[in-house]
Design a protein around this motif. Structure first.
Motif, short mmCIF file in Angstrom:
data_model
loop_
_atom_site.label_atom_id
_atom_site.label_comp_id
_atom_site.label_asym_id
_atom_site.label_seq_id
_atom_site.Cartn_x
_atom_site.Cartn_y
_atom_site.Cartn_z
N GLY A 874 0.52 -1.20 -0.40
CA GLY A 874 0.48 0.08 -0.23
C GLY A 874 0.94 1.48 -0.05
N PHE A 875 2.59 0.82 0.95
CA PHE A 875 3.13 2.76 1.34
C PHE A 875 3.83 3.08 -0.46
CE2 PHE A 875 7.07 4.71 1.59
CZ PHE A 875 6.48 5.40 2.69
N LEU A 876 3.96 1.22 -1.15
CA LEU A 876 4.77 1.38 -2.45
C LEU A 876 3.63 2.34 -3.64
CD1 LEU A 876 7.23 -0.42 -1.25
CD2 LEU A 876 7.42 -0.32 -3.55
N GLU A 877 2.56 2.19 -3.33
CA GLU A 877 1.49 2.37 -4.51
C GLU A 877 0.99 3.80 -3.84
OE1 GLU A 877 -0.66 0.15 -6.35
OE2 GLU A 877 -1.12 1.98 -6.75
N GLY A 878 1.38 4.45 -3.18
CA GLY A 878 0.60 5.53 -2.80
C GLY A 878 2.27 6.29 -3.36
N VAL A 879 3.46 6.19 -3.22
CA VAL A 879 4.53 6.71 -3.51
C VAL A 879 3.97 6.71 -5.16
CG1 VAL A 879 6.87 6.41 -3.50
CG2 VAL A 879 5.64 6.27 -1.25
N LYS A 880 4.04 5.72 -5.59
CA LYS A 880 3.93 5.33 -7.36
C LYS A 880 2.99 6.19 -7.40
CE LYS A 880 3.94 1.95 -10.59
NZ LYS A 880 3.18 0.93 -10.89
N ARG A 881 1.64 6.64 -7.13
CA ARG A 881 1.38 7.38 -7.07
C ARG A 881 0.86 8.98 -7.27
NH1 ARG A 881 -3.13 8.35 -4.29
NH2 ARG A 881 -2.75 6.28 -3.37
N ARG A 882 1.55 9.40 -6.01
CA ARG A 882 2.20 10.55 -6.07
C ARG A 882 3.35 10.72 -6.97
NH1 ARG A 882 0.55 8.99 -0.74
NH2 ARG A 882 -1.53 10.44 -0.11
N TYR A 883 4.03 10.08 -7.12
CA TYR A 883 5.68 10.03 -8.28
C TYR A 883 5.66 10.34 -9.39
CZ TYR A 883 9.84 9.30 -10.15
OH TYR A 883 11.05 9.23 -11.12
N SER A 884 4.12 9.72 -9.76
CA SER A 884 3.57 10.25 -11.07
C SER A 884 3.12 11.65 -11.22
CB SER A 884 2.52 9.52 -11.13
OG SER A 884 1.45 9.07 -11.16
N THR A 885 2.00 11.95 -9.52
CA THR A 885 2.13 13.38 -10.01
C THR A 885 2.98 14.76 -9.72
OG1 THR A 885 -0.06 12.45 -8.94
CG2 THR A 885 -0.22 14.47 -9.28
N TYR A 886 3.58 14.43 -8.76
CA TYR A 886 4.84 15.72 -8.53
C TYR A 886 6.20 15.37 -8.80
CZ TYR A 886 1.67 15.51 -4.27
OH TYR A 886 0.54 15.19 -3.40
N GLY A 887 6.21 13.92 -9.95
CA GLY A 887 7.34 14.05 -10.70
C GLY A 887 8.79 14.33 -9.96
N LYS A 888 8.31 14.49 -8.67
CA LYS A 888 9.46 13.97 -7.33
C LYS A 888 10.02 12.75 -6.41
CE LYS A 888 11.83 18.94 -7.08
NZ LYS A 888 10.97 19.70 -6.48
N LEU A 889 10.54 12.26 -6.67
CA LEU A 889 10.87 10.88 -5.30
C LEU A 889 10.33 11.46 -3.71
CD1 LEU A 889 10.03 7.87 -5.70
CD2 LEU A 889 13.08 7.98 -5.79
N SER A 890 11.15 11.99 -2.91
CA SER A 890 11.51 12.45 -1.93
C SER A 890 10.09 12.65 -1.69
CB SER A 890 12.78 13.72 -1.43
OG SER A 890 11.83 14.69 -3.06
N GLN A 891 8.76 13.60 -2.48
CA GLN A 891 8.10 14.40 -2.41
C GLN A 891 7.41 13.55 -1.97
OE1 GLN A 891 6.58 17.81 -4.83
NE2 GLN A 891 5.13 18.13 -3.70
N ALA A 892 6.93 12.88 -2.59
CA ALA A 892 6.20 11.54 -3.51
C ALA A 892 6.49 10.54 -1.78
CB ALA A 892 6.00 10.96 -4.28
N ILE A 893 7.52 10.65 -1.17
CA ILE A 893 7.69 9.61 -0.24
C ILE A 893 7.14 9.92 0.79
CG2 ILE A 893 9.39 8.72 1.13
CD1 ILE A 893 10.86 7.76 -1.03
N SER A 894 7.90 11.77 1.21
CA SER A 894 7.67 12.04 2.38
C SER A 894 5.84 12.42 2.57
CB SER A 894 7.99 13.59 2.54
OG SER A 894 7.93 14.41 1.92
N GLU A 895 5.15 12.37 1.35
CA GLU A 895 3.61 12.56 1.56
C GLU A 895 3.44 12.05 1.64
OE1 GLU A 895 1.43 15.70 0.39
OE2 GLU A 895 3.56 17.03 0.76
N THR A 896 3.31 10.39 1.10
CA THR A 896 3.07 9.40 1.69
C THR A 896 2.91 8.70 3.19
OG1 THR A 896 4.20 8.82 0.02
CG2 THR A 896 2.83 6.78 0.71
N ILE A 897 4.57 9.09 3.98
CA ILE A 897 4.25 9.25 5.42
C ILE A 897 3.53 9.47 6.42
CG2 ILE A 897 6.35 9.34 6.94
CD1 ILE A 897 8.38 8.19 5.36
N LYS A 898 3.13 10.59 5.93
CA LYS A 898 2.13 11.18 6.28
C LYS A 898 0.52 10.23 6.63
CE LYS A 898 2.91 15.74 5.14
NZ LYS A 898 3.36 17.21 4.12
#
Ligand SMILES: Nc1ncnc2c1ncn2[C@@H]1O[C@H](COP(=O)(O)OP(=O)(O)OP(=O)(O)O)[C@@H](O)[C@H]1O
Length: 977
Positions: A874-898
Motif C-alpha cells: 500500500g505504501f509503495l502504491e501511494g508513493v508511485k501514485r504521487r510520484y507520477s503526479t509530482y515528479g519528485k520521489l522525495s516529495q512523493a515519499i514524505s507525503e505518503t509517510i504522513k
C-alpha cells in the motif's frame, strides 16, 4: 558482418549442416509443387472478401536476381502472405523490365567480343558454348526472364504467375498499353516537345548512356552552369564558366592557363576566346560558332577586362589549375569564396619569378583583393582563406585539399550563406544563397551578361575512346512534370497515402516540387515506340509508371489463345474502356473482336483490384520511379484509383556499396538457394533489416544458423504437439500472456514490415521465454499451452519461412494450407501485465540467489525468501501514485509517510530509504497476492535448480531478523542459513 562478394571473388559461405539443409530443400520442393498444383496464389476477384494488391518494381532482366533484389522482393512476399492470413484476397503479380539501353549495349559488347562482358556472363554460370547467343538482345530478355522466374519460384514467392509479362515491343499487348497511356497524357496536354541535354560522342554521333562507357564514368551527366561574359579591352569576350554566378560580384581577376592553347571564335556574332572543348560544346548547344584564330594562354596574361556587374577593371592572370579543355577553359576569380582562386593569388604573391615570367608588374596585384560577398556563421573572415589555412593548403597544386576546401565552402555557403546587403542591395541582400540563386541567374541572363549552359563536371569517355561533351538534342519529348496542377494532384495523393516508414512522405512532397519536365524518349534502345513519332522509344522510367494496372489485365492479355484475343486488334478504345470505363463495351467488342462479356469481366477485374494497396521497393527508387508512379496515376486515373501505399527499405550492401547487377558486386539468389535452401535464405534476408532507409545486413552466418534453427523447430513442433500435462499453474498463465503479447507485437511489426523485429520478438525472444517456462515447470509443459505455442510460433514464422511452416502444419494434423490459415486473433484476456511482472520478480530473485550462492560457495542449508508485509504494498502504491503526479520521489515519499499509522512510522522510514536506493521497485509493484502466487509457484523450481531447500516466510514471522525487515515488494529479501 556485411557480405563481401563479387563476380570474380566468390565468397566462402560459413559451413552448413548439409543433411538438414537437404531435408529443408525437399520440404521446399514438395510445398512449391503443392502450391502450384492447387493454384493457391492465383488470385481472382471475389467480392465477398476484401482485396489487397501488393507490387514489387519489376526488375531489370540483364542478369539473374541477387540477394539485394531478393531482400526487397521478400518483403513484398511476406506482406502478401501475412495479408492472406489476415483474410484478404491478395494479388501479388510479377513482371520483368527490359526497356532501355543496358541490354542492347551488353549484347553489342558480346558481339564485339568484349572480354569483360563475356567474363561477367561466365561468372554467372553461362557455359562458353552458349555465349554467342547473347549477341542478340532478344535472347537476353528471354533467357533472364526465365532465370528470374525460376529463382523467384524456388525462393517460394507467392506470385500469381498467370499475370507474368515483360516490357518493350517484344510484348505487343504491353506496348499497346504504353502507347495508350502516352496518347492519354498527350490529350491531356501533359506532353510537350523541346531540347534536352545529353552526353554525346562526337565520333560515333550518339548519346552515351551509362552502359556505353567504361564503368569509371558511370553516373556522370550534364550539369547546369552559367557562362558570364567579361568584355576584354582587347575586344575579346572572356567567357567565364561558373557554378556560382552570384559570386561574380566579387570577381577580381580572370584566370587562364598560360600553357594552353585557346581559340578565337565568333560566337553568336561576338568574338570570344575559348578552349577547344568549350567551343565544341557551345556549337552543339544551339550557338553559332566559327573559329577564326588561335592564341596562347600566356599571350592573354596581363590583359584587362571589365567585370560586367561591378564595372571593375580586372586583369587576366595565369593559373595552372585552370583546364583549357574543361568548360570554356576560362575562369573568373573570386578569392574570398573560392579556395582555388585564393591559392592561385597567394602563389602569385609568393613567387616573384612567376610574375616576371609573364612580364607582370607586381603592382597589378594591388587591386586584386578578395571582396567578401556572403556571410556564414562559421567563418569570421574570408571563407576561402580560413579553410585554405586550416587545411594547410600549400599551393594551387595541392588538389586534394583544395577539392575538400571547395566542397566545404560551397556547401556551407549555398545552404547557410546570407548575401551581404552592402553588395547585393535590397533585392537579394540579407537572403540565403539558395533562395535567390535562380533569380540572380535570370537577372544576369536577361541583361545579356550571362548565358545558361550545360557541361560535364569531369571528363567522360565513350567506349570508342572519344571524349564526350554535352549536346542539346532537339525535338525531344517531355513529360510536363513542371505543370502546377499536375503537381497539386500528386501532393494530394501523397497526403492521403500510407508510407512505411512515415518519414519518407515529406521526401515525396519535396521531389514532386523539385521535378521539372522530364525527357521521356530515347533513341536506339529497347522500348515501345512513341505512338505519334516512332523514331523515338519511351525510355525505361517513363514506361514503368502505371503498369500495375496492366497486371489486372495481364491474366487475359498474356494468354490470347485461351481467351480468343487478337493482339493486333487491341486499340486505345479497349484500354479506355477497361481501365477508365469510357466508351461502350458493345462497340469496343465489335472493333477488337473481344466478346462484350469478356470486356466487362476485364473491367470488373480492374475495378476489383485497383488501386495498388502497397508498393514495396528499395530506397533507390524513391527519387525517380516511385515519384513517377504517383505522378502518372494522378494524371490518368480518377482519385479512387490513386496509389494507397508505398513501403521502402534500405539496400543489401557489398563492401559499403549497393549490391547491384550493373556494378557486378553480387551474390546470386540461386547460389544462396543452392547453399542454404529457400527458408533459411528467407530467414536471413528477413533478419537483415526493417523498413526504412537504413541498409540491410545480410549475414551468411545467420543463414547457416537458420538451417539448424528451422530444422530444430520442425523436430520440436512435430514431436511435442499434443504432449504435456493437464496441470494448470501460475507460470502457465505467465507463458500464455507472453505468447499473446508477442503475437500482438508481431502483428504490428508485420503491418510495418519490420521483419527483423518480427524475428527478434516472434522467434528468438519467444523461444527464450519457452525455455524459461519449461525450466520453471521442472521440464514439463501444460498440454494446451504447449499446443498453442507450437501453433502460434509456426503461424508467426509462416510468412517468412512458409515451406517448413506448411510441413509442420501438416504434420500436426491440420488439414488446410498454413498459407491459407487465419492469422491468430490476439486473446487480450490472456495478456496479464501483473502476471508478467510477478514472474519477472522470480527471474530476478533466481539470478540474485545464484549470485549469492556463488559467493558463499558452501554451507548453505536453507534459503528463506521473505514475503513483504501487506502494508508495504500500500505504501509503495501511494508513493508511485504521487510520484507520477509530482515528479519528485522525495516529495512523493514524505507525503505518503504522513498517511502511515503511527505504529508503522519507524518501519515506513526504513522503507522510504530503501525505495530511495532502489526506485526500480516502483515499476515492479504488483498486488501482494500476485507476488505471493508467483513466489509460491517458483519454490519447487528454485529448490530443484539451486539444490537447496527454499521456503517462503512472511515478514511478520521473522520480525527479529534485521534482513527480513528490509524485504521489499518486488525485491524480497533472501536469508541463507
Ligand atoms: N542491393 C539491393 N538491396 C535492396 N534492394 C535492391 C537492391 N538492388 C535492387 N533492389 C531493389 O530491387 C528492385 C528491382 O530493381 P532491379 O533489380 O531492377 O534493380 P536495379 O537497381 O535496377 O538493378 P541493379 O541490380 O543493377 O542495381 C527495386 O525495388 C530495387 O530497389
Amino acid at each position: 558482418m556485411s557480405v563481401i562478394a563479387s563476380n570474380n571473388q566468390r565468397m566462402k559461405f560459413p559451413e552448413v549442416n548439409a543433411e538438414r539443409r537437404d531435408f529443408l530443400r525437399k520440404v521446399e520442393e514438395k510445398w512449391q509443387r503443392r502450391w502450384e498444383e492447387s493454384g493457391l496464389f492465383e488470385a481472382d476477384p471475389d467480392p465477398s472478401r476484401p482485396k489487397f494488391f501488393v507490387t514489387f518494381p519489376y526488375p531489370y532482366i540483364n542478369s539473374f536476381p541477387h540477394l539485394g533484389t531478393a531482400y526487397t522482393v521478400l518483403r513484398v512476399d511476406i506482406l502478401a502472405r501475412f495479408k492472406r492470413m489476415q483474410g484478404f484476397n491478395v494479388l501479388f503479380p510479377q513482371g520483368w523490365h527490359a526497356t532501355g539501353g543496358p541490354i542492347v549495349a551488353a549484347a553489342l559488347r558480346v558481339r564485339e567480343g568484349d572480354e569483360k562482358q563475356i567474363r561477367i556472363l561466365k561468372s554467372i554460370g553461362i557455359p562458353d558454348s552458349e555465349i554467342p547467343k547473347f549477341r542478340d538482345p532478344e535472347y537476353w530478355v528471354e533467357f533472364f526472364r526465365k532465370g528470374f522466374k525460376q529463382d523467384f519460384s524456388r525462393y517460394g514467392l507467392s506470385i500469381d504467375w498467370r499475370r507474368e509479362f515483360f516490357t518493350t515491343y517484344l510484348n505487343p499487348p504491353y506496348s499497346k498499353f504504353i502507347q495508350w497511356q502516352y496518347t492519354v497524357l498527350r490529350e491531356k496536354g501533359l506532353i510537350t516537345r523541346g531540347s534536352h541535354p545529353v552526353v554525346w560522342c562526337p565520333k560515333e554521333h550518339k548519346v552515351v548512356g551509362d552502359h556505353d562507357r567504361p564503368d569509371e564514368y558511370a553516373g556522370i551527366g550534364p550539369e547546369r552552369v552559367v557562362i558570364i561574359k567579361f568584355k576584354g579591352e582587347d575586344g575579346l569576350v572572356y567567357p567565364c564558366l561558373t557554378y556560382r554566378p552570384e559570386t561574380v560580384y566579387g570577381a577580381v581577376n580572370i584566370w587562364v592557363n598560360p600553357e594552353s592553347k585557346y581559340l578565337v571564335a565568333e560566337v553568336d556574332g561576338e568574338k570570344w576566346v575559348i578552349g577547344e572543348y568549350g567551343a565544341r560544346e557551345l556549337a552543339d548547344q544551339d550557338h553559332s560558332v566559327k573559329i577564326v584564330g588561335e592564341v596562347k594562354g600566356s599571350e592573354l596574361v596581363g590583359r584587362f577586362a571589365r567585370n560586367p556587374v561591378t564595372g571593375w577593371r580586372i586583369p587576366v592572370l595565369p593559373a595552372y589549375f585552370v583546364q583549357a579543355d574543361a568548360g570554356t577553359g576560362i575562369v573568373m576569380s573570386v578569392p574570398a569564396h573560392a579556395p582555388y582562386d585564393f591559392a592561385g593569388l597567394e602563389d602569385l604573391k609568393k613567387d616573384p619569378y612567376l610574375l616576371e615570367k609573364f612580364g607582370l608588374d607586381p603592382a597589378i596585384l594591388d587591386a586584386v583583393r578578395p571582396v567578401k560577398l556572403i556571410d556564414v556563421e562559421e567563418y569570421g573572415g574570408l571563407p576561402a582563406e580560413e579553410v585554405v589555412r586550416r587545411l594547410g593548403v600549400t599551393s594551387q597544386f595541392d588538389r586534394e585539399k583544395l577539392e575538400e576546401a571547395t566542397k566545404e565552402v560551397y556547401s556551407k555557403e549555398f545552404y547557410k550563406g546570407v548575401l551581404k546587403p552592402e553588395v547585393f542591395g535590397e533585392r537579394w541582400g540579407g537572403r540565403k544563397v539558395f533562395e535567390v540563386k535562380e533569380d540572380v541567374v535570370e537577372n544576369l541572363v536577361s541583361r545579356g551578361i550571362a548565358l545558361r549552359h550545360y557541361t560535364l563536371p569531369s571528363p567522360v569517355y565513350c567506349r570508342c575512346g572519344a571524349r564526350t561533351h554535352v549536346k542539346l538534342v532537339k525535338d525531344q519529348w517531355f513529360l510536363r512534370y513542371s505543370d502546377p496542377e499536375w503537381k497539386r494532384r500528386a501532393h494530394e495523393c501523397i497526403d492521403r497515402m500510407r508510407f512505411v516508414p512515415e518519414e519518407v512522405r515529406q521526401e515525396f512532397h519535396r521531389l514532386v516540387d523539385w521535378y521539372e519536365d522530364w525527357a521521356c524518349t530515347h533513341e536506339r534502345e529497347l522500348g515501345t515506340p512513341l505512338p505519334w513519332d516512332e523514331r523515338w522509344v519511351l525510355e525505361s522510367l517513363s514506361d514503368s509508371t502505371i503498369y500495375m494496372a496492366y497486371y489486372t489485365l495481364a491474366k487475359y492479355l498474356q494468354h490470347p489463345e485461351k481467351y480468343g484475343i487478337d493482339w493486333s486488334k487491341l486499340n486505345n478504345e479497349f484500354f479506355d474502356y477497361v481501365l477508365l470505363g469510357k466508351g461502350d463495351p458493345g462497340s469496343v467488342a465489335e472493333r477488337t473482336g473481344i466478346p462484350k462479356e469478356l470486356l466487362e469481366e476485364m473491367r470488373k477485374e480492374f475495378l476489383y483490384w485497383y488501386p495498388v494497396d502497397m508498393r514495396v521497393s528499395g530506397k533507390d527508387l524513391i527519387g525517380n520511379h516511385l515519384v513517377f508512379f504517383i505522378m502518372h496515376h494522378v494524371a490518368i486515373f480518377p482519385e479512387e484509383h490513386w496509389p494507397r501505399g508505398i513501403g521502402v527499405n534500405g539496400w543489401v550492401l557489398v563492401a559499403g556499396k549497393k549490391m547491384s547487377k550493373s556494378a557486378g558486386n553480387f551474390i546470386l539468389l540461386r547460389e544462396a538457394l543452392e547453399y542454404w535452401g529457400a527458408d533459411a535464405t528467407r530467414f536471413a534476408e528477413a533478419y537483415a533489416g526493417n523498413s526504412g532507409l537504413d541498409d540491410g545486413n545480410f549475414e551468411p552466418e545467420v543463414a547457416s544458423k537458420a538451417v539448424d534453427l528451422l530444422y530444430e523447430w520442425y523436430e520440436f513442433a512435430v514431436n511435442n504437439y499434443g504432449k504435456g500435462d493437464e496441470n494448470r499453474r501460475f507460470v502457465d498463465d505467465w507463458f500464455e500472456s507472453v505468447l499473446y503479447r508477442t503475437l500482438e507485437k508481431v502483428t504490428k511489426e508485420y503491418e510495418e514490415l519490420n521483419t527483423k523485429n518480427v524475428l527478434v520478438e516472434g522467434f528468438f525472444n519467444l523461444q527464450n521465454a519457452y525455455r524459461w517456462y519449461v525450466k520453471r515447470r521442472g521440464g514439463t509443459a501444460n498440454k494446451e499451452v504447449l499446443k498453442k505455442f507450437v501453433e502460434i510460433q509456426t503461424l508467426i514464422l509462416a510468412p517468412i519461412t512458409p515451406h517448413i511452416a506448411e510441413e509442420i502444419w501438416e504434420a500436426t494434423g491440420h488439414k488446410e494450407f498454413i498459407s491459407r490459415t487465419s492469422w491468430p486473433a490476439v486473446d487480450k484476456s490472456k495478456i496479464k501485465d501483473e502476471v508478467e511482472k510477478a514472474e519477472s520478480i522470480v527471474v530476478k530473485l533466481y539470478e540474485d540467489i545464484q549470485e549469492v550462492l556463488k559467493l558463499k560457495k558452501s554451507g548453505v542449508e536453507r534459503i528463506t525468501i521473505v514475503a513483504p508485509s501487506k502494508w508495504k504494498y500500500g505504501f509503495l502504491e501511494g508513493v508511485k501514485r504521487r510520484y507520477s503526479t509530482y515528479g519528485k520521489l522525495s516529495q512523493a515519499i514524505s507525503e505518503t509517510i504522513k498517511e502511515v499509522e503511527p505504529s508503522l512510522k519507524p518501519a515506513a522510514g526504513q522503507l522510504a530509504s530503501l525505495i530511495q536506493k532502489n526506485p526500480e521497485v516502483l515499476d515492479l509493484l504488483v498486488s501482494p497476492e500476485a507476488e505471493q502466487k508467483a513466489l509460491s509457484d517458483a519454490l519447487e523450481f528454485l529448490k530443484d535448480s539451486l539444490g537447496v531447500p527454499v521456503e517462503l516466510v512472511a515478514e511478520e514471522e521473522l520480525r527479529e531478523n534485521p534482513r527480513a525487515r528490509t524485504t521489499l515488494p518486488g525485491r524480497p529479501s533472501i536469508i541463507l542459513s
